[in-house]
Motif scaffolding. Structure first.
Motif, mmCIF file in Angstrom:
data_model
loop_
_atom_site.group_PDB
_atom_site.id
_atom_site.type_symbol
_atom_site.label_atom_id
_atom_site.label_comp_id
_atom_site.label_asym_id
_atom_site.label_seq_id
_atom_site.Cartn_x
_atom_site.Cartn_y
_atom_site.Cartn_z
ATOM 1 N N GLY A 126 0.612 -1.233 0.041
ATOM 2 C CA GLY A 126 0.204 -0.165 0.047
ATOM 3 C C GLY A 126 0.693 1.365 0.020
ATOM 4 O O GLY A 126 2.100 1.502 -0.282
ATOM 5 N N GLN A 127 0.254 2.316 0.536
ATOM 6 C CA GLN A 127 0.847 3.733 0.395
ATOM 7 C C GLN A 127 2.045 3.807 1.119
ATOM 8 O O GLN A 127 2.057 3.175 2.259
ATOM 9 N N GLY A 128 3.132 4.448 0.608
ATOM 10 C CA GLY A 128 4.415 4.438 1.380
ATOM 11 C C GLY A 128 5.329 4.779 0.317
ATOM 12 O O GLY A 128 5.341 4.950 -0.902
ATOM 13 N N LEU B 128 -3.315 1.883 10.714
ATOM 14 C CA LEU B 128 -2.388 3.007 10.688
ATOM 15 C C LEU B 128 -3.189 4.365 10.579
ATOM 16 O O LEU B 128 -4.419 4.569 10.085
ATOM 17 N N PRO B 129 -2.381 5.399 10.681
ATOM 18 C CA PRO B 129 -3.089 6.850 10.453
ATOM 19 C C PRO B 129 -3.641 7.092 8.975
ATOM 20 O O PRO B 129 -3.059 6.514 7.999
ATOM 21 N N SER B 130 -4.892 7.710 9.015
ATOM 22 C CA SER B 130 -5.544 7.656 7.911
ATOM 23 C C SER B 130 -5.200 8.960 6.750
ATOM 24 O O SER B 130 -5.140 9.860 7.574
ATOM 25 N N TRP B 131 -5.369 8.684 5.511
ATOM 26 C CA TRP B 131 -5.187 9.991 4.880
ATOM 27 C C TRP B 131 -6.479 10.769 4.939
ATOM 28 O O TRP B 131 -6.438 12.091 4.488
ATOM 29 N N SER B 132 -7.560 9.854 5.303
ATOM 30 C CA SER B 132 -8.884 10.473 5.129
ATOM 31 C C SER B 132 -9.510 11.520 6.296
ATOM 32 O O SER B 132 -8.917 11.353 7.405
ATOM 33 N N GLY B 133 -10.017 12.516 5.865
ATOM 34 C CA GLY B 133 -10.287 13.564 6.977
ATOM 35 C C GLY B 133 -11.458 12.959 7.676
ATOM 36 O O GLY B 133 -11.984 13.641 8.673
ATOM 37 N N PHE B 134 -12.060 11.960 7.585
ATOM 38 C CA PHE B 134 -13.457 11.158 8.398
ATOM 39 C C PHE B 134 -12.908 10.116 9.179
ATOM 40 O O PHE B 134 -13.849 9.396 9.588
ATOM 41 N N GLN C 137 8.267 1.912 3.620
ATOM 42 C CA GLN C 137 7.812 2.746 5.016
ATOM 43 C C GLN C 137 6.459 3.037 4.427
ATOM 44 O O GLN C 137 6.194 3.792 3.650
ATOM 45 N N TYR C 138 5.391 3.117 5.617
ATOM 46 C CA TYR C 138 4.185 3.624 5.331
ATOM 47 C C TYR C 138 4.015 5.183 5.426
ATOM 48 O O TYR C 138 4.941 5.617 6.275
ATOM 49 N N ASP C 139 3.553 5.839 4.571
ATOM 50 C CA ASP C 139 3.909 7.224 4.553
ATOM 51 C C ASP C 139 2.529 7.774 3.811
ATOM 52 O O ASP C 139 2.642 7.491 2.729
ATOM 53 N N ILE C 140 1.953 8.713 4.494
ATOM 54 C CA ILE C 140 0.905 9.575 3.740
ATOM 55 C C ILE C 140 1.010 10.964 3.592
ATOM 56 O O ILE C 140 0.268 11.527 2.836
ATOM 57 N N VAL C 141 2.232 11.295 4.098
ATOM 58 C CA VAL C 141 2.428 12.897 4.202
ATOM 59 C C VAL C 141 3.430 13.066 2.907
ATOM 60 O O VAL C 141 3.261 14.229 2.359
ATOM 61 N N ASN C 142 4.209 11.941 2.672
ATOM 62 C CA ASN C 142 5.357 12.484 1.479
ATOM 63 C C ASN C 142 4.911 11.651 0.151
ATOM 64 O O ASN C 142 5.487 12.225 -0.820
ATOM 65 N N THR C 143 3.973 10.871 0.175
ATOM 66 C CA THR C 143 3.916 10.124 -1.183
ATOM 67 C C THR C 143 2.549 9.611 -1.141
ATOM 68 O O THR C 143 1.967 9.510 -0.339
ATOM 69 N N GLU D 229 -9.685 8.541 11.810
ATOM 70 C CA GLU D 229 -8.422 8.712 12.549
ATOM 71 C C GLU D 229 -7.423 7.724 11.923
ATOM 72 O O GLU D 229 -6.348 7.931 11.433
ATOM 73 N N ASN D 230 -7.983 6.445 11.910
ATOM 74 C CA ASN D 230 -6.911 5.245 11.497
ATOM 75 C C ASN D 230 -7.596 4.543 10.452
ATOM 76 O O ASN D 230 -8.803 4.455 10.344
ATOM 77 N N LEU D 231 -6.824 4.001 9.530
ATOM 78 C CA LEU D 231 -7.437 3.038 8.536
ATOM 79 C C LEU D 231 -7.006 1.595 8.870
ATOM 80 O O LEU D 231 -5.851 1.367 9.580
ATOM 81 N N THR D 232 -7.560 0.784 8.280
ATOM 82 C CA THR D 232 -7.080 -0.628 8.064
ATOM 83 C C THR D 232 -6.253 -0.744 6.810
ATOM 84 O O THR D 232 -6.831 -0.574 5.659
ATOM 85 N N TYR D 233 -5.183 -1.074 7.032
ATOM 86 C CA TYR D 233 -4.152 -1.088 6.105
ATOM 87 C C TYR D 233 -4.349 -2.427 5.211
ATOM 88 O O TYR D 233 -3.645 -3.465 5.664
ATOM 89 N N SER D 234 -5.298 -2.598 4.536
ATOM 90 C CA SER D 234 -5.565 -3.824 3.565
ATOM 91 C C SER D 234 -5.807 -3.744 2.287
ATOM 92 O O SER D 234 -6.242 -2.434 1.779
ATOM 93 N N ALA D 235 -5.652 -4.423 1.348
ATOM 94 C CA ALA D 235 -5.601 -4.484 0.046
ATOM 95 C C ALA D 235 -7.236 -3.976 -0.472
ATOM 96 O O ALA D 235 -8.181 -4.668 0.425
#
Lengths: 578, 1026
Positions: B286-288, B315-321, B296-302, B323-329
Motif C-alpha cells: 500500500g501507500q508509502g 495506521l493513520p488515515s489520509w482521510s479527513g473522516f 515505509q508507510y507514508d501518507i505525508v510525502n507520497t 483517524e486510522n485506517l485498516t491497511y489492507s488491499a
C-alpha cells in the motif's frame, strides 16, 4: 409556360453560379490588427510583462529551477517536494526547452508572447514611419527591452543566435559569439542613451501601458544606461580594456539613482493570475500547514509551500547570518579552518525580509536547506534528507518571505535596482575600472542602504559594519565582500545572482565543486547493511561542479544544425566567466 | 457486397415489368394465389416474375405483391426478382402460397451514389467504392455511424473514442497524407457536405478534451446507406476537402406511391467495463515509499504504493473522516468506480407517398448514461424529407434535419486533474472507496494524493464538462429536365451548428481552488450552393454523358470565450458570479467558388472512359494563387462483356488518375497581432504577434493519385472479389512546422513536404452455402498502406505531430523523411549501446531519444459472416489491425507509482542491475523496487507495445417474426447485439489497454494515458413496421 419555367430555373442556376465577393477583403482578419498597423501600446505592455514579470511556466523553469538554484538562493528537496537534490542539476530537456523557447519566442502555453517578434515589428514600423508620434522613443524603449532579453538569454546559454535572430526566413539561425552579442548590444544601447531617448518627455499614450515607468522616457534612458553598466562589468575580467572604455562613456550619462528608478513590473493584484512568478507555483499547489495560521511580518498564513515550491537554501541563509563557512563542508579536501564567508560575523537585517523564520517563530533561528544535497549522516547512518522526519520537513526550515508568494504579497519583483547600480560602481572603483566622485566604500554603503530600504529592512549599523570590515580588508577580500553583497542583494533577481556567482566566484562556498563525502552505515535493498562512503551532493550532469550555463535544448539542436558544441554541455563556461 | 436496391427502385422495376409483361398463358389444374413479400421488411414486392418452369406460363405480381397462377400439379413454379434469391415450389394441393424472398447476395447492376449525389451503375465506375447499408449500420446499434463502419470497409482505419459519451473517433482512409493538416475524410449527407470539425482539441497531455466531431450527430436510424469513396479519384469532384476521400451518407426517404408507413425501432445497449481494458493492479503493498531502502508507510510525502505489505495494520488515515485506517488491499477500488452504462435509441418514422411524391418524417431520441458517474447524453433528432414532382419535368427534393444534443460530465483526458481516470488508477492500493465517497465539497475533495490527481468521486460530482449543441442540416434541390437528353439541378444546402462547451471547476478543485468557469460558444455555418447540368445521349454503340456544374461554398464561424475565476457564490454558474472575468470573440469567413465538368464515354457496355475537370477559387489564398485547376481521368474495361468466361458474371479492370488541390484556413497570409486571451496585467490588455507569422504567397496543396482495380463476380455472383491498388502523393503541403525559437516564432507556414501513400485494398466475398433455408455469406476485407515521407521542408528533418514531453521520460510523435516516416514514436531507450546507464544509486535519467515505433498499422482487416436460417439471422464480425505501436504511458506512470502487478517484482530484496557508469565502466547497482520501476518509468522504450490486435467486434442474432401482411403489425424484427466482446489476439504487453483508442482526431496519435476504458456492450433492438 413550360419553356418559361425552364428559363426561370436556368436563371436560378446562373444566379447560383456567379456571385461577387471580394476575396482579399474576406481574407483580411477582422479580429486583430496586422503588422502594418500595430497597436503599439498594448504590444509594448506585453513585452514589458514578458521581460520583467515572467509567467509561471518560464519563471519556474528558467529562473527558479535553474538560475536561482544554481546560485544557491533557493532549494527544493523537502519531503513531498517534487524537486530533489539533483533536480535541474541533471539536464532536463523539457524544462530546458521550456526556457529556451519562452525566452526566444512565445511561452508554450500562450501566457507570454514573443518579445523579439513583437519588437521587431514595432521597430520596423517606426523606422518606416519616423514622423509618427514618439517614433524615436518607441524605437529606443524597444531596443532597451530587446537588449534586456538578449542579455538574459546569452548569460544563461552562452552563444546565441543574434544577428540572424528573429527572421522567420532563416529557420535555423547561426549562433553568434557571446562577445559579439555583448559588443553589439552595447552599441545599440549607447545609441539608445545618446540618440533615441535623449528628449526628456512623457509619452502620454503610454501612461497605463508602460508597466515600468508610466511613459517617462528619462527613466528608460537611465535603465538603458544601467544595463550597459551591468554588461560592462560582466565583461570586465575577459576584456578589461573594453570594459574601461565603455564605463568611461557610461558615467557621462545618468544611471538609476534611487529606488524610484527600479526596473520592475508590479505584481498583479489578481489572485487568479497564477502566471504570477512565485505566487503562481506556490498558490497553484499550496501546501498544508499543521498549525495554521502562522504569522510573519504582518502576514497570516493559512497555507504554505506545496510540492512545487521552494524554500531558502542554506547557502544564502548562513551567509546572511554571518556564519562561519568552511570549504570542507562541500569540497573533498577543502579547508576546515579557513572561513570562506566574506561577510562572516555580520548579521544582515534583510534576512527577515527575505525569509520567514521556521514556523514564523520570531525567536527561532533561520535555517536553509543545503543546496544540491541528497544525504546527511544521522547517528552514523547515511540518511536521505527528504525522508528524515526532522531534516525533511518543510516546517523545520525558513520559508521565503510571504510577501513574495502569499496572497496579497507586496514584494516588488525588481529586475534591476538602484542597489545593483551602486554595488556595480563599488566593484568598478575597487578594481580601478572607472573613476567617480564617490569612493568605492561610499557606493558600497549606498548600495546596502538602498537595498535595505527597498526591502523595508531596518538597516541599523549593518551598512557601516560591512564598510568597516571592507575598509580594513585586503584587495581580494574587498572584492569578495562586494561580490558577496552583490549576490545577496540580487535575491529574487536570479539571473543576476547566478551571473555574479559565475563571474566572481563569490561566495566561494557556492562556487566550489560539491565533492564532499560522508561515511556511515548504508542499508541495501535486500536489508543488509554495509559501511559506505557516499557523496553528499548530487552529481548532476556536471559531475559535482557548479553548472556554468544551461544547455541549448535538444529540441533546438534537432531543428538547427548551427548549435555550437560548447553550448551542449552545462560545464562549459560562458565567454565572460572564463 | 449485399443487395442494396431500395424499395423505390424495386417499385420502379416492378412497374416496368408490369407494363412489359406478356399475356398469361392459361393452363388447367390448380390455381394458386398469394402474396410475395421481402423477407427483410415484410413489404409486398410488385413485379416479381412467377413462372412455371420449363414453360412460358407465368405472371408477375401486382402493386400489392399479389399474384395468381394456374399450373398442373407436380409442376415447379419459380419466383424471381432482380436482387432477390429465386424461390421454387412444387404445385400440390395448396392454393395459397405466400412467398418471402430473400435478398440476393450480390447484384451486378448495382447503382451507387457517387460524388455530387450522381447515381451511377457501379460497373461503369473507374474507381473503387465501398458500401455499407443500413442493416449493417444498425447491427452495431447504439453506437454512432462511424463506429458501425469499423471492419466493414477495406482500408477504413478507425480509432475508437475515449473520454466518455459523445467523444470522437478518428477515421483515416488510405493512410495519413497530410503532415500537419486534416487527414480525415469529408462527410457528405444527401449530396451536401457537412461539418465534421471538432472544437477545443487542445495540445499537451494535461488539458486534452474531446467534445466529439460533427459526423457523429447523424442518426444511424435515418441512414439508408453509406458509400465510401476512398481516394481522390473518387472524390475529385468534391474538391479540396475530399483529398482524404469522402464518406457519402444517403438518408432514408419515403417511397412514391405507397401508403402510410409507420416504423418504430428501439435499440438498447448496456456498456460494461471489463478487466480486459483495465490496468492490472497489485494488491499486496500500500501507500508509502522506500526510506533508506526499506518500505515505509507514508501518507505525508507520497501517494504512491511503495509501502510495506498490507496485513490489516491500523495506521493513520489520509482521510479527513477517520483517524486510522485498516491497511489492507482494496482489490476492487478501481473496478467499483465504474457503472454499467446504458444507451437507448428510439426512432419513430412515418412515410407516405402518392403518385407525385413522398415524404418521410422521423424522430429519434437517444438517451445514454455513461460508465462514469454523472456522464449522460441526450439527443433529439428530427428529420423531414420530401420529394415531390412539381411538373413532369421538375421535381423538388428538400430535407430539414434538426439535432439537439446535450452531453454532461464527459471526462478530461490525460493528466488533467479533473480526469477521473488519473485519480482512480493512481489510488494507493489500500484506498478504501467508502472513504473516498466522503467529502465536504466546500472544503476539500478528501483524497490521498500529494500530486495533481484528485478524488475521482469528487471530480465526477463537482467538476463538470457540459456540451450542448443545436444543429440544423438541410437542403432544397430542384431537379429539372430540359429535354430528353438534358437535365440538371440546382441545390442549396446548409449545415449550421451552435455549440456551447462549458467547463465547471467547483470551489475546492485542486488547481482552481477558488472556482473557475469557462463557457465557450461556437457557431459554425457551412453553406453550399451548387448547380449541375447533365447531358446524356447514346450514339449507336457509344453512350455519352457530360456534366457541367458550379459550386459556391461559404464558411462562417464564430468563437466566443468567457472565463470566470474566483467564484463569489459557489455552485451558481453565471459569469457575473466571478470576481475575475475574461472574454473574447472572433469570427472567421471563407469562400471557395468552383466550376467543374465531367465527360463520360461508354462503348458497347464494356469500355468506359471518364474525365473530370475542376477549378477552384479560394478566398484563403493570395490573388496570384487563388485559382487552381485539377483533372481526373479513369478507364474501365469489362472483360466479361468481351470474352466468354464461364461462370463469370463480372470481370472489370479499371485504371484512374486524379489530382486534387487544397487551400488553407482563412487569415494565414498576413502577420497579425492578437490580444492575449489568457491574461491581462491589472486590466491592461496585452497584445502579441501570433506565434506563426503570415505567408503572403501560400500556394495550394496538391494531391495526385493513381488507382488500379479489379472487380470480379462469379458463380451467379456467389463469389466476389474487389481489389484496389493505389499510389497517392501529396505535395506543396501547407505545413505548420516548428522552427528554431530563435526566429522569434514558434511555427512557420510552409509550402513544402511531400508524402506518398501506397497500398492495396482487397475485399473478398462469397456465399459458400446457399440452401432453401440456410445461407452463409462471408466477406473479408483487407487493406495495407505504406506511408513514405518523401520530403519535409528544406532544412527540416522532423516535424512534431505531438510533443508529450512529460510522459514516459518524454515522447514525441513525429514525421520524418523516409519510409514509414509518418507517426514515428520517439522516446528514450532504456539501454544505450546495450547497456543500462547507472549511477551508484539508480538509473541515469534522460538521454537521447531514439525511434521506438510507429503508430500506423501496417494492415487492417475485417471478417464479416452472416448466417441466415429461415427467419433467423446471425452475424459475427471480427476485425483487427496488424502492426503499429502504442506507448502505454498509463502503464509507465502507474509502474512508477507501484500500483500495477509488474511492480511486485523486486519488492523483497531489490535487484542488482548491471550496466555502465558515467565513465563507461562496467558497474552494478543495487536498487529497491521503487528505484527500479521509477527509473524504468523514465524511459519510453519499456512501454512501447505492439498495437496488433484482433477482436471479436460484433455479434448479432436477429429474428424476423412471421406477421400477417394484413395485420396491424406488418413486420417485427428482434435483434440481440453484442459489441467489442474481446480480443482474439492482443500483445502480451497491451493486455491492459485498447490499442485502438485514439486521442481525439488530431494527427498526434499512438499513446495512451489514463484513458477511459473501452466498454463491452450488450443489448437488443426491436424494429416494428405498421
Amino acid at each position: 409556360m413550360k419553356i418559361f419555367s425552364k428559363y426561370i430555373v436556368l436563371g436560378l442556376f446562373a444566379l447560383g453560379t456567379f456571385s461577387c465577393t471580394d476575396f482579399d477583403e474576406m481574407n483580411t482578419n477582422p479580429n486583430s490588427p496586422s503588422a502594418e498597423n500595430p497597436a503599439t501600446e498594448s504590444v509594448m505592455a506585453s513585452c514589458m510583462r514578458k521581460a520583467f514579470h515572467e509567467d509561471r511556466f518560464e519563471f519556474w523553469r528558467g529562473v527558479v529551477l535553474h538560475a536561482e538554484r544554481f546560485a544557491g538562493h533557493v532549494e527544493g528537496g523537502y519531503a513531498g517536494c517534487w524537486w530533489g537534490g539533483s533536480t535541474a542539476y541533471d539536464y532536463n530537456e523539457g524544462w530546458t526547452a521550456g526556457v529556451w523557447d519562452a525566452y526566444n519566442a512565445a511561452s508554450f502555453n500562450g501566457y507570454g508572447g514573443s518579445l523579439f517578434a513583437n519588437l521587431k515589428i514595432i521597430i520596423e514600423y517606426y523606422e518606416a514611419n519616423p514622423e509618427a508620434d514618439y517614433a524615436n522613443e518607441f524605437i529606443g524603449i524597444s531596443h532597451t527591452l530587446k537588449a534586456f532579453q538578449f542579455i538574459k538569454l546569452t548569460d544563461l546559454f552562452g552563444d546565441i543566435p543574434y544577428t540572424e535572430h528573429g527572421n522567420i526566413d532563416i529557420a535555423s539561425p547561426k549562433f553568434d559569439a557571446q562577445k559579439q552579442v555583448y559588443d553589439d548590444l552595447e552599441a545599440q544601447l549607447r545609441k539608445v542613451v545618446e540618440v533615441y531617448l535623449v528628449d526628456d518627455v512623457l509619452i502620454s499614450t503610454m501612461g497605463e501601458f508602460d508597466l515600468v515607468y508610466g511613459g517617462n522616457v528619462s527613466q528608460w534612458r537611465k535603465f538603458a544606461n544601467s544595463l550597459r553598466l551591468r554588461m560592462a562589468l560582466r565583461r570586465s575580467f575577459v576584456d578589461e580594456a573594453g570594459a574601461k572604455l565603455i564605463l568611461a562613456e557610461i558615467v557621462k550619462y545618468p544611471l538609476l539613482d534611487s529606488n524610484e528608478d527600479n526596473v520592475m513590473v508590479a505584481r498583479t493584484t489578481s489572485s487568479t493570475d497564477l502566471q504570477n512568478q512565485y505566487y503562481g507555483f506556490f498558490k497553484t499547489w499550496p501546501g498544508t500547514i499543521p498549525n495554521a495560521p502562522l504569522s510573519w511580518d504582518g502576514y497570516s498564513l493559512m497555507w504554505g509551500p506545496g510540492p512545487g515550491a521552494f524554500i531558502p537554501a542554506r547557502e544564502i541563509v548562513e551567509t546572511m547570518k554571518g556564519s562561519d563557512l568552511f570549504a570542507a563542508e562541500v569540497n573533498d579536501g577543502g579547508s576546515a579552518t579557513e572561513n570562506i564567508n566574506a561577510v562572516a560575523g555580520i548579521f544582515d537585517p534583510r534576512i527577515d525580509k527575505f525569509f520567514m523564520r521556521p514556523n514564523g517563530d520570531v525567536d527561532g533561528t533561520h535555517k536553509g536547506r543545503p543546496a544540491r544535497a541528497d544525504y546527511f549522516l544521522k547517528d552514523g547512518n547515511i540518511t536521505t534528507i527528504n525522508s528524515d522526519e526532522e531534516e525533511g520537513s518543510v516546517n523545520n526550515y525558513s520559508w521565503m518571505h510571504p510577501s513574495i508568494w502569499y496572497d496579497g504579497g507586496t514584494w516588488a519583483p525588481v529586475s534591476m535596482d538602484y542597489a545593483e547600480v551602486c554595488l556595480a560602481m563599488a566593484e568598478a572603483l575597487q578594481r580601478n575600472l572607472v573613476s567617480s566622485p564617490k569612493s568605492d566604500a561610499a557606493w558600497l554603503q549606498a548600495g546596502l542602504e538602498a537595498s535595505c530600504d527597498r526591502w523595508g529592512a531596518t538597516a541599523g549599523s549593518f551598512p557601516e559594519d560591512v564598510v568597516a570590515k571592507y575598509n580594513v580588508a585586503s584587495a581580494d577580500d574587498k572584492f569578495a565582500i562586494i561580490a558577496t553583497e552583490r549576490w545577496v542583494s540580487a535575491y529574487t533577481v536570479p539571473h543576476q545572482a547566478y551571473s555574479v556567482l559565475r563571474r566572481t566566484g563569490h561566495p566561494k562556498y557556492c562556487s566550489l565543486d560539491r565533492t564532499a563525502k560522508i561515511t556511515g552505515v548504508w542499508t541495501n535493498p535486500d536489508g543488509s547493511t554495509e559501511n559506505r562512503s557516499i557523496e553528499v551532493y548530487a552529481a548532476g550532469s556536471t559531475n559535482y561542479k557548479l553548472p556554468q550555463r544551461m544547455r541549448v535544448p535538444e529540441s533546438e539542436v534537432s531543428v538547427n544544425a548551427n548549435v555550437p558544441e560548447e553550448n551542449k554541455d552545462m560545464v562549459n563556461k560562458v565567454w565572460w566567466a572564463k | 457486397m449485399k443487395n442494396n436496391s431500395n424499395w423505390f427502385q424495386r417499385g420502379v422495376l416492378g412497374a416496368v415489368m408490369l407494363l412489359l409483361s406478356v399475356s398469361i398463358a392459361l393452363a388447367q389444374d390448380v390455381t394458386i394465389s398469394g402474396t410475395v413479400t421481402g423477407a427483410e421488411d415484410g413489404l409486398p414486392i410488385p413485379g416479381v416474375s412467377v413462372v412455371e418452369k420449363g414453360t412460358t406460363n407465368g405472371t408477375i405480381t401486382d402493386i400489392d405483391g399479389k399474384y395468381s397462377i394456374t399450373a398442373p400439379t407436380g409442376a415447379v413454379v419459380a419466383f424471381s426478382f432482380v436482387g432477390m434469391t429465386a424461390q421454387e415450389f412444387t404445385v400440390g394441393a395448396q392454393t395459397t402460397i405466400d412467398v418471402a424472398l430473400q435478398p440476393d447476395a450480390i447484384s451486378v447492376d448495382e447503382v451507387v451514389v457517387t460524388a455530387l449525389g450522381i447515381k451511377r451503375e457501379e460497373k461503369s465506375l473507374g474507381y473503387g467504392v465501398s458500401k455499407v447499408d443500413s442493416e449493417e449500420i444498425q447491427a452495431a446499434a447504439g453506437s454512432d455511424v462511424l463506429s458501425s463502419m469499423q471492419g466493414k470497409v477495406a482500408g477504413l482505419d478507425l480509432g475508437s473514442a475515449q473520454g466518455g459519451l459523445g467523444t470522437s473517433n478518428r477515421v483515416v482512409l488510405r493512410g495519413n497524407s497530410s503532415i500537419s493538416g486534416n487527414n480525415q475524410p469529408l462527410y457528405v449527407v444527401d449530396g451536401v457536405p457537412i461539418n465534421n470539425s471538432t472544437v477545443e482539441e487542445a495540445g499537451g497531455v494535461w488539458d486534452r478534451k474531446n467534445f466529439g466531431s460533427g459526423a457523429m450527430d447523424i442518426n444511424p436510424d435515418d441512414i439508408e446507406n453509406v458509400t465510401v469513396l476512398k481516394g481522390p479519384n473518387a472524390a475529385a469532384l468534391y474538391g479540396s476537402r475530399a483529398q482524404n476521400g469522402a464518406i457519402l451518407i444517403t438518408t432514408k426517404s419515403g417511397a412514391k406511391g405507397k401508403g402510410l408507413g409507420i416504423e418504430f425501432s428501439s435499440s438498447n445497449m448496456f456498456d460494461v467495463v471489463t478487466e480486459q481494458y483495465l490496468p492490472k493492479f497489485q494488491n499486496k503493498y500500500g501507500q508509502g515509499r522506500y526510506v533508506d531502502n526499506q518500505p515505509q508507510y507514508d501518507i505525508v510525502n507520497t501517494d504512491e504504493s511503495w509501502g510495506p505489505a498490507m496485513n490489516g495494520q491500523s495506521l493513520p488515515s489520509w482521510s479527513g473522516f477517520e483517524e486510522n485506517l485498516t491497511y489492507s488491499a482494496q482489490p476492487d477500488n478501481v473496478k467499483d468506480f465504474f457503472k454499467t452504462g446504458y444507451k437507448t435509441t428510439n426512432t419513430v418514422s412515418l412515410t407516405k407517398g402518392n403518385e407525385n411524391g413522398s415524404s418521410r418524417f422521423s424522430y429519434t431520441n437517444l438517451w445514454g448514461k455513461g460508465i462514469l458517474p454523472g456522464n449522460d447524453q441526450m439527443r433529439h433528432n428530427l428529420s423531414l424529407r420530401t420529394q415531390y414532382e412539381l411538373a413532369d419535368w421538375l421535381r423538388v427534393d428538400a430535407k430539414a434535419n434538426y439535432i439537439n444534443q446535450e452531453v454532461n460530465g464527459g471526462t478530461w483526458l490525460g493528466e488533467a486533474s479533473s480526469n477521473a481516470m488519473y485519480g482512480l488508477f493512481s489510488l494507493p492500493r489500500n484506498t478504501n472507496s467508502d472513504q473516498l465517497k466522503k467529502y465536504n465539497y466546500n472544503n476539500t475533495p478528501n483524497d490521498p494524493f500529494i500530486g495533481t490527481q484528485m478524488n475521482p468521486y469528487w471530480t465526477t460530482e463537482y467538476d463538470e464538462m457540459i456540451n450542448k449543441k443545436d444543429r440544423f442540416i438541410g437542403f432544397v434541390k430542384l431537379d429539372f429536365d430540359i429535354s430528353a437528353n438534358l437535365s440538371g439541378f440546382v441545390r442549396a444546402g446548409t449545415d449550421y451548428s451552435d455549440m456551447t462547451v462549458e467547463e465547471r471547476y467547483n470551489f475546492g478543485h485542486k488547481q482552481n481552488s477558488t472556482g473557475q468557469w469557462e463557457m465557450n460558444k461556437y457557431k459554425q455555418r457551412e453553406s453550399n450552393f451548387d448547380a449541375l447540368l447533365m447531358y446524356k445521349k447514346t450514339f449507336g454503340e457509344l453512350d455519352f454523358g457530360a456534366n457541367l456544374g458550379g459550386n459556391i461554398m461559404k464558411n462562417y464561424s464564430e468563437a466566443a470565450f468567457d472565463r470566470g475565476d474566483d467564484v463569489i457564490s459557489a455552485g451558481f454558474w453565471n459569469i457575473q458570479n466571478y470576481k475575475n472575468k475574461r472574454a473574447s470573440f472572433n469570427y472567421y469567413e471563407k469562400q471557395v467558388n468552383s466550376a467543374y465538368a465531367t465527360l463520360n464515354f461508354g462503348y458497347n457496355h464494356f469500355l468506359y472512359l471518364d474525365a473530370s475537370f475542376r477549378n477552384d477559387w479560394s478566398s484563403t489564398l493570395s490573388s496570384d494563387n487563388r485559382s487552381y485547376f485539377y483533372p481526373a481521368v479513369s478507364a474501365t474495361f469489362l472483360v466479361n462483356e468481351v470474352f466468354e468466361l464461364n461462370n463469370v458474371n463480372l470481370l472489370k479492370v479499371r485504371l484512374g488518375y486524379a489530382e486534387v488541390g487544397n487551400d488553407t484556413d482563412p487569415y494565414r497570409l498576413a502577420t497579425t497581432f492578437a490580444i492575449n486571451p489568457l491574461l491581462n496585467h491589472n486590466g491592461i490588455p496585452l497584445m502579441d504577434v501570433n506565434d506563426t507569422p503570415g505567408v503572403p504567397d501560400l500556394k495550394p496543396e496538391r494531391t495526385a493519385s493513381m488507382e488500379f482495380g479489379i472487380d470480379f463476380r462469379a458463380f451467379n455472383n456467389r463469389l466476389t472479389a474487389d481489389f484496389n491498388y493505389y499510389n497517392q502523393t501529396t505535395k506543396n503541403q501547407l505545413l505548420t512546422t516548428k522552427v528554431s525559437s530563435a526566429t522569434g516564432y514558434a511555427n512557420k507556414f510552409l509550402n513544402a513536404g511531400e508524402v506518398k501513400n501506397n497500398g492495396f485494398e482487397l475485399s473478398l466475398g462469397g456465399v459458400p452455402v446457399q440452401g432453401a433455408d440456410f445461407k452463409w455469406e462471408t466477406t473479408v476485407t483487407l487493406a495495407k498502406n505504406t506511408t513514405e515521407v518523401i520530403e519535409l521542408a528544406e532544412g527540416v528533418e522532423t516535424q512534431t505531430l505531438a510533443d508529450l514531453s512529460n510522459i514516459a521520460g518524454g515522447v514525441q510523435i513525429i514525421a520524418k523523411e523516409g519510409k514509414n516516416g509518418y507517426g514515428v514514436i520517439m522516446g528514450l531507450p532504456s539501454k544505450v549501446d546495450g547497456e543500462y546507464q547507472l549511477t551508484n544509486t539508480g538509473f541515469v535519467a534522460g538521454g537521447t531519444a531514439v525511434e521506438l515505433g510507429n503508430f500506423n498499422p501496417d494492415a487492417t482487416f475485417g471478417w464479416l459472416n452472416q448466417f441466415d436460417y429461415k427467419r433467423l439471422n446471425f452475424r459475427v464480425l471480427i476485425d483487427g489491425k496488424i502492426g503499429g505501436d502504442v506507448v502505454n504511458a498509463t502503464a509507465s506512470a502507474l509502474s512508477a507509482r507501484g500500483v500495477t502487478e509488474n511492480t511486485l517484482q523486486y519488492r523483497e530484496g531489490g535487484i542488482t542491475v548491471s550496466g555502465v557508469n558515467a565513465a563507461g565502466e562496467a558497474t552494478e547497482t543495487a536498487m529497491n523496487a521503487q528505484t527500479y520501476w521509477t527509473g524504468m518509468s523514465g524511459y519510453a522504450e519499456p512501454w512501447v507495445v505492439d498495437a496488433t490486435n484482433v477482436r471479436l467486434r460484433e455479434i448479432s442474432l436477429g429474428y424476423n417474426f412471421k406477421m400477417n401482411p394484413e395485420g396491424i403489425v406488418k413486420n417485427l424484427r428482434l435483434t440481440f447485439n453484442a459489441y467489442n466482446l474481446g480480443f482474439i489476439y492482443r500483445d502480451d504487453n497491451a493486455k491492459d489497454i485498447d490499442p485502438n483508442q485514439s486521442w481525439g482526431t488530431s494527427n498526434g496519435q499512438g499513446y495512451n494515458l489514463y484513458n477511459v476504458p473501452t466498454t463491452t456492450s450488450y443489448g437488443f433492438s426491436v424494429n416494428v413496421k405498421f
